[in-house]
Scaffold this motif. Sequence first.
Motif, PDB file in Angstrom:
ATOM      1  N   GLN A 251       0.462  -1.530   0.040  1.00 48.22           N
ATOM      2  CA  GLN A 251       0.640   0.096   0.357  1.00 48.22           C
ATOM      3  C   GLN A 251       1.059   1.147   0.292  1.00 48.22           C
ATOM      4  OE1 GLN A 251      -3.376   0.696  -0.929  1.00 48.22           O
ATOM      5  NE2 GLN A 251      -4.269  -0.678   0.194  1.00 48.22           N
ATOM      6  N   ALA A 252       2.119   1.440   0.399  1.00 48.37           N
ATOM      7  CA  ALA A 252       2.686   2.718   1.414  1.00 48.37           C
ATOM      8  C   ALA A 252       3.447   3.009  -0.329  1.00 48.37           C
ATOM      9  CB  ALA A 252       3.897   2.382   2.253  1.00 48.37           C
ATOM     10  N   ALA A 253       3.817   1.611  -1.123  1.00 47.52           N
ATOM     11  CA  ALA A 253       4.641   1.695  -2.184  1.00 47.52           C
ATOM     12  C   ALA A 253       3.616   2.340  -3.475  1.00 47.52           C
ATOM     13  CB  ALA A 253       5.119   0.361  -2.356  1.00 47.52           C
ATOM     14  N   PHE A 254       2.795   1.563  -4.024  1.00 47.13           N
ATOM     15  CA  PHE A 254       1.668   2.370  -4.048  1.00 47.13           C
ATOM     16  C   PHE A 254       1.463   3.508  -4.629  1.00 47.13           C
ATOM     17  CE2 PHE A 254      -2.864   2.966  -5.555  1.00 47.13           C
ATOM     18  CZ  PHE A 254      -3.285   2.958  -7.104  1.00 47.13           C
ATOM     19  N   LEU A 255       0.888   4.068  -2.709  1.00 47.84           N
ATOM     20  CA  LEU A 255       0.919   5.545  -2.595  1.00 47.84           C
ATOM     21  C   LEU A 255       2.291   6.219  -2.934  1.00 47.84           C
ATOM     22  CD1 LEU A 255      -0.943   4.645   0.758  1.00 47.84           C
ATOM     23  CD2 LEU A 255      -1.685   5.920  -1.454  1.00 47.84           C
ATOM     24  N   ARG A 256       2.962   5.939  -2.815  1.00 50.38           N
ATOM     25  CA  ARG A 256       4.171   6.976  -2.571  1.00 50.38           C
ATOM     26  C   ARG A 256       4.177   7.202  -4.436  1.00 50.38           C
ATOM     27  NH1 ARG A 256       9.844   4.178  -1.332  1.00 50.38           N
ATOM     28  NH2 ARG A 256      10.669   6.404  -1.606  1.00 50.38           N
ATOM     29  N   ALA A 257       4.025   6.279  -5.558  1.00 50.87           N
ATOM     30  CA  ALA A 257       4.302   6.651  -6.758  1.00 50.87           C
ATOM     31  C   ALA A 257       3.196   7.462  -7.423  1.00 50.87           C
ATOM     32  CB  ALA A 257       3.679   5.058  -6.911  1.00 50.87           C
ATOM     33  N   LYS A 258       2.054   7.488  -5.692  1.00 47.25           N
ATOM     34  CA  LYS A 258       0.861   8.407  -6.794  1.00 47.25           C
ATOM     35  C   LYS A 258       1.428  10.174  -6.015  1.00 47.25           C
ATOM     36  CE  LYS A 258      -3.255   7.290  -7.226  1.00 47.25           C
ATOM     37  NZ  LYS A 258      -4.714   6.408  -6.953  1.00 47.25           N
ATOM     38  N   LEU A 259       1.553   9.777  -4.574  1.00 49.64           N
ATOM     39  CA  LEU A 259       1.667  10.863  -3.831  1.00 49.64           C
ATOM     40  C   LEU A 259       2.914  12.187  -5.046  1.00 49.64           C
ATOM     41  CD1 LEU A 259       1.559  12.061  -1.365  1.00 49.64           C
ATOM     42  CD2 LEU A 259       4.117  11.595  -0.760  1.00 49.64           C
ATOM     43  N   ARG A 260       3.769  11.317  -6.026  1.00 48.39           N
ATOM     44  CA  ARG A 260       4.705  12.346  -6.857  1.00 48.39           C
ATOM     45  C   ARG A 260       3.072  12.783  -7.677  1.00 48.39           C
ATOM     46  NH1 ARG A 260       7.900   7.638  -7.853  1.00 48.39           N
ATOM     47  NH2 ARG A 260       8.374   6.481  -5.739  1.00 48.39           N
ATOM     48  N   HIS A 261       2.216  12.377  -7.708  1.00 51.67           N
ATOM     49  CA  HIS A 261       1.389  13.453  -8.835  1.00 51.67           C
ATOM     50  C   HIS A 261       0.083  13.974  -8.217  1.00 51.67           C
ATOM     51  CE1 HIS A 261       1.999  11.009 -12.100  1.00 51.67           C
ATOM     52  NE2 HIS A 261       3.270  10.072 -11.760  1.00 51.67           N
ATOM     53  N   LEU A 262       0.515  13.876  -6.480  1.00 56.73           N
ATOM     54  CA  LEU A 262      -1.199  14.905  -6.071  1.00 56.73           C
ATOM     55  C   LEU A 262      -1.010  15.739  -6.915  1.00 56.73           C
ATOM     56  CD1 LEU A 262      -3.276  14.235  -4.165  1.00 56.73           C
ATOM     57  CD2 LEU A 262      -1.526  14.998  -2.422  1.00 56.73           C
ATOM     58  N   GLN A 263      -0.404  16.878  -6.348  1.00 54.80           N
ATOM     59  CA  GLN A 263       0.169  18.385  -6.655  1.00 54.80           C
ATOM     60  C   GLN A 263      -0.448  18.881  -8.219  1.00 54.80           C
ATOM     61  OE1 GLN A 263       0.456  20.949  -4.366  1.00 54.80           O
ATOM     62  NE2 GLN A 263      -0.588  22.081  -5.763  1.00 54.80           N
ATOM     63  N   GLU A 264      -0.031  17.492  -9.456  1.00 55.72           N
ATOM     64  CA  GLU A 264      -1.161  17.826 -10.614  1.00 55.72           C
ATOM     65  C   GLU A 264      -2.882  17.541 -10.243  1.00 55.72           C
ATOM     66  OE1 GLU A 264       1.590  14.970 -12.706  1.00 55.72           O
ATOM     67  OE2 GLU A 264       0.297  14.073 -13.499  1.00 55.72           O
ATOM     68  N   TRP A 265      -2.679  16.530 -10.277  1.00 49.48           N
ATOM     69  CA  TRP A 265      -4.219  16.205  -9.594  1.00 49.48           C
ATOM     70  C   TRP A 265      -4.875  16.980  -9.045  1.00 49.48           C
ATOM     71  CZ3 TRP A 265      -2.548  10.466  -7.851  1.00 49.48           C
ATOM     72  CH2 TRP A 265      -1.986   9.448  -8.958  1.00 49.48           C
TER      73      TRP A 265
END
Length: 389
Positions: A251-265
Motif C-alpha cells: 500500500q505504501a509503495a503504491f501510495l508513494r508512486a501516486k503521491l508524486r502526482h498529487l499536486q498535478e491532480w
Amino acid sequence: MGSNPQSSAKPREAVEALFPFLDLQAQFDGIRDEVMAAVSRVMASQQFILGPEVESFENEVAATVGTRAAVGCASGSDALLLSLLALGIGRGDEVLTTPFTFVATAGSAARLGARPVFVDIEPDTFNLNPHLVEAAIGSRTRAIVPVHLFGLACDLDPILNAADTRGISVIEDAAQAIGALYHGKPVGSFGTTGCFSFYPSKNLGGAGDGGLIATSDLKLADRLRVLRDHGSRRKNSYEVMGINSRLDALQAAFLRAKLRHLQEWTDGRRRVAERYRALFAEFSLDQRLKLPRSPTHCLHVYNQFTIRSLERDRLREFLAGRGIPTEIYYPLPLHLQPAFAGLGYRAGQFPEAEAASREVLSLPVYPELKEQHQVAVVRAIADFYGVAR
Ligand SMILES: Cc1ncc(COP(=O)(O)O)c(C=O)c1O
C-alpha cells in the motif's frame, strides 16, 4: 418550461451513465508503469508489513503536510481512533465534532466510550461552525474534531484558540483534504494530530484501505507507533494495550508512486471545479443553485464538488435519466443515525446539518473529467430548471 423545476416530470428510468462518477481507471492508465515498478519492488523484497516503504512514505507525507512526523496505519478511521487512544481519551470524556460527516469522525470517539457532542455546521462551507464551538465546550471536553469536508479547510483559528486556552486537543479529520491549505498552510498540520485516509476515492487513494496520522509532537508519534502495532516496541513485549493497525508495504509503495502526482491532480481538480463555476455562470444557474464556497484564505482541493438544490431528489433522478452520475454525501446527519441513538439527539437540533442532508448533491469532479462531460452535466441541470443559455 419557464422557471419551474421539472415538478411534473415523470420518474425516469436510470440509463447507463455517460461517464463514471469517479474514473480511477483513467488515472491508473497514466501511472501504470510507475505503479507496477512499485509493486515489483515490494515483491522482490518480500517485506509486506511496515518496513522501509512505509517509513519512506511516512517521511514523504510529513514533508508534504509540514509536520515533524507521520505514522501510517490501516485506515482513516483508525487514524482518528489511534489519535484519541494516544491522548488517553475514553469513557467519561466528550469529543466535539460535526454531525455532517462520515460516520468514522464521531464513531471513533464512541468506540472508545467517549461521548460525541455534535455542533452544527456553517451552511455555505458545510464545516463545523466555529462560533458555536465555544458554547459547546464543557468540563469533560477533551478534544475537538473539525473535519475539512469535501476538501475545504474548516475555519480553524477560532477552534484552535478556544482549545488552546483550555488545554483541549484538536484532532483534524483531514481524510478528504490532503493538500488543502488554510491561510497558506496544509491542513493536518494545525492540530495535535491530522488524520488522513487513503480510501480509493480520496484525492490520494490507495489500492485498498490505508490511513496516516500527521503530528509534530514526536513523543505522541512514538506512542502512536507503539499503539498501531499491538502496543509493542519489541517482539514479545507489550507495554500498552494497542491494536493491529499497520500500513502494508504494498500500500505504501503504491501510495508513494501516486503521491508524486498529487499536486498535478489537485491542480486538475481545481481546474475542473473552476470550469463548473464558469459553466454554471454561463447558464445563470449560479442564481438558482448554491455552488460550493471557496473562501480566499483557503485552497479547496475538491474531493467533492457539492452543490445545494431545494429540489435535490428530483434533480438527481432527472440527471440519472440523462446518464449523469451523482452522489449524496451525506443523506442523514450522524445525530439521526441509529448507531448514535443512544446519545439522545432529536431531529431539529442541528438545522443546518439537517438542511444540508436534504439539499446536497455531489457532481463528478476528477482531473480526467472531460469538458464535454461537464457541459453535459450543466446542460442537463439547466434543462431541469428550464433555463436556456
Ligand atoms: C471525513 C472522513 N473521516 C474519516 C474517514 C474514514 O476513512 P477510512 O475510510 O479510510 O477509514 C473518511 C473516509 O471514508 C472520511 O471521509
